[in-house]
Scaffold this active site. Structure first.
Site, mmCIF file in Angstrom:
data_model
loop_
_atom_site.group_PDB
_atom_site.id
_atom_site.type_symbol
_atom_site.label_atom_id
_atom_site.label_comp_id
_atom_site.label_asym_id
_atom_site.label_seq_id
_atom_site.Cartn_x
_atom_site.Cartn_y
_atom_site.Cartn_z
ATOM 1 N N VAL A 63 139.169 -43.352 -4.809
ATOM 2 C CA VAL A 63 139.825 -44.429 -4.083
ATOM 3 C C VAL A 63 140.720 -45.185 -5.059
ATOM 4 O O VAL A 63 140.276 -45.604 -6.128
ATOM 5 C CB VAL A 63 138.790 -45.378 -3.429
ATOM 6 C CG1 VAL A 63 139.489 -46.577 -2.797
ATOM 7 C CG2 VAL A 63 137.987 -44.625 -2.375
ATOM 8 N N GLY A 108 140.468 -48.474 -9.405
ATOM 9 C CA GLY A 108 140.198 -47.167 -8.827
ATOM 10 C C GLY A 108 138.733 -46.821 -9.055
ATOM 11 O O GLY A 108 138.063 -47.436 -9.888
ATOM 12 N N LYS A 109 138.222 -45.914 -8.296
ATOM 13 C CA LYS A 109 136.872 -45.404 -8.558
ATOM 14 C C LYS A 109 136.767 -44.020 -7.957
ATOM 15 O O LYS A 109 137.393 -43.733 -6.934
ATOM 16 C CB LYS A 109 135.816 -46.319 -7.921
ATOM 17 C CG LYS A 109 134.459 -46.210 -8.559
ATOM 18 C CD LYS A 109 134.448 -46.928 -9.896
ATOM 19 C CE LYS A 109 133.116 -46.909 -10.579
ATOM 20 N NZ LYS A 109 133.101 -47.847 -11.716
ATOM 21 N N GLY A 110 135.975 -43.180 -8.603
ATOM 22 C CA GLY A 110 135.779 -41.832 -8.080
ATOM 23 C C GLY A 110 134.308 -41.490 -8.128
ATOM 24 O O GLY A 110 133.517 -42.143 -8.818
#
Ligand code: NAD
Length: 420
Positions: A63, A108-110
């Site tokens: 995201v 952001g993050k994954g």
């Protein structure tokens, strides 16, 4: 539709925090909408061959919350609970963290829903490389830069850097941060988050008039963040009374020898069974009397159930989102616990990631001393900003930190205007 897509208790928590702060800031309806919702939500399937020859398909997400102030920046997490809503919440918090620290990034993050503890090194490598390949259209050193988080480490980042670099035909170190030093990682990155937690917690001790030398601490989680937090605090003379990890919790009234504990972890994979400590129930651990309680493992561990029973003076949030909304309300009402909110407390990691990214672009390598000095300068500035804002507006530290950050993002959006 958007509520359904992101249905998840961690997202609900991040969204409610945002709404409250937006109310306080009196954000206009259009800025509120633009600041809250993520720019890109990417979900991919990641098929890999398991060691037994079978094929398994995992779900991976990334995201990118905001690209308004620069590329998105944030960790990659391997954990069974990963889903799009959780990752979106973590991306929002990354946005506020970067804005609070004045770093030129959005959040952001994954994550990949998997249990890394049950996977071999070969399986983890294939998972990481395939995920990176699937993400190539969406990432880049000027677009989105990943880093380690729960369940990932510098080896994960090395595989990502190699996959991306092989694809473009030359080494692109700035595609990830938290890399090994021999791939142009930064001195001080591995310990940056824990060092930052210890630094701001020590600041709080000073402010409360408690000497750091001789103070006491309890640390939940003994991975990257928890172990470095415990180590740095111990090196300043703080007695680490108890620590825990996923396998259990341990206690020593005289203080744990963190170096020996790290060796035990290296040999056995857990803090559990450490000879110079006794076992303690993990839930009871959090409610023991101490100066600093540092949750450095998972989200939502300080709850309505245990918040009334906490006996710490300072709650130093090393993990992301460790306190629920209900716990926050209880801590606010109690007023006797000095909360250092996650977006400030654990910001050391993304700050040194920023330093690593800058060094990669400049083809420079700073010394550990330079990194730590710059890190402490930025943390000190953010800490002072949050505490004085909270005092001036009679807010909790968390609301103050998020208000500064959300206003920063809203101002950048206003200045850029709305395209087209
Ligand atoms: P890690 O995987 O290195 O370590 C996690 C630790 O938590 C391990 O010791 C694990 O055993 C423990 N743990 C897991 N479940 C537990 C439970 N139920 N009770 C007690 N301990 C438990 O992860 P990390 O990188 O140290 O990240 C920890 C937290 O810090 C996460 O919330 C992450 O998002 C946040 N964070 C990490 C960084 C970073 O630089 N790594 C930066 C900012 C925030």
């Amino acid at each position: 539709m958007r509520q359904t897509l992101l249905r998840n208790p961690v997202f609900a928590m991040a969204a409610e925090q945002f709404d409250r702060v937006a109310d306080f800031l009196n954000l206009s309806a259009d800025l509120r909408e633009r600041c809250k919702w993520p720019k890109r939500l990417i979900t991919v399937t990641v098929p890999i061959r398991r060691d037994d020859g079978t094929t398994e398909v995992f779900f991976g997400h990334r995201v990118q919350h905001h690209l308004t102030r620069g590329p998105t920046k944030g960790g990659l997490r391997y954990h069974p609970s990963v889903d799009l809503g959780e990752i979106t919440a973590l991306a929002l918090w990354m946005t506020w963290k970067c804005a609070l620290m004045d770093l030129p990034f959005g959040g952001g993050k994954g994550g990949i829903a998997c249990d890394p503890a049950t996977m071999s090194a070969g399986e983890l490598e294939r998972l990481t490389r395939r995920y990176t390949m699937e993400m190539i259209p969406f990432i880049g050193p000027e677009t989105d830069v990943m880093a380690p988080d729960l369940g990932t480490n510098e080896q994960t980042m090395a595989w990502m850097a190699d996959t991306y670099s092989t694809h473009v035909g030359h080494l692109v170190p700035a595609i990830v941060t938290g890399k090994p030093l021999n791939l142009q990682g930064s001195c001080g990155r591995a310990r940056a988050t824990g060092h930052g937690v210890a630094f701001v917690a020590s600041n709080a001790l000073h402010q409360l008039g408690t000497p750091v030398d001789g103070a006491t601490a309890i640390v939940q989680g003994f991975g990257n963040v928890g172990s470095h937090t415990a180590y740095t605090l111990a090196s300043h003379g703080v007695r680490i009374l108890g620590v825990s990890d996923v396998q259990g919790a341990i206690w020593n009234d005289r203080g744990l020898d963190v170096v020996k504990l790290r060796n035990h972890l290296a040999q056995t994979g857990s803090v559990w069974g450490f000879a110079e400590a006794e076992p303690i129930d993990p839930d009871r651990l959090l409610c023991q009397s101490c100066d600093i309680l540092a949750p450095c493992a998972l989200d939502r561990v300080i709850t309505a159930d245990n918040a009334p029973r906490l006996r710490c003076r300072i709650l130093a949030e090393g993990a992301n989102g460790p306190s629920t909304l209900e716990a926050d309300r209880i801590l606010d009402a109690r007023g006797d616990i000095w909360v250092i909110p996650d977006i400030l407390c654990n910001a050391g990691g993304v700050t040194v990631s920023y330093f690593e990214w800058v060094q990669n672009f400049q083809h420079l390598s700073w010394t550990e001393r330079e990194v730590v000095t710059r890190l402490e300068t930025l943390l000190q500035k953010a800490y002072t900003k949050v505490i004085s804002f909270a005092k001036r507006h009679r807010l909790s530290h968390r609301t103050a930190a998020q208000a500064i950050a959300i206003q920063t993002v809203a101002d950048a959006k206003s200045a850029r205007g709305l395209f087209p």
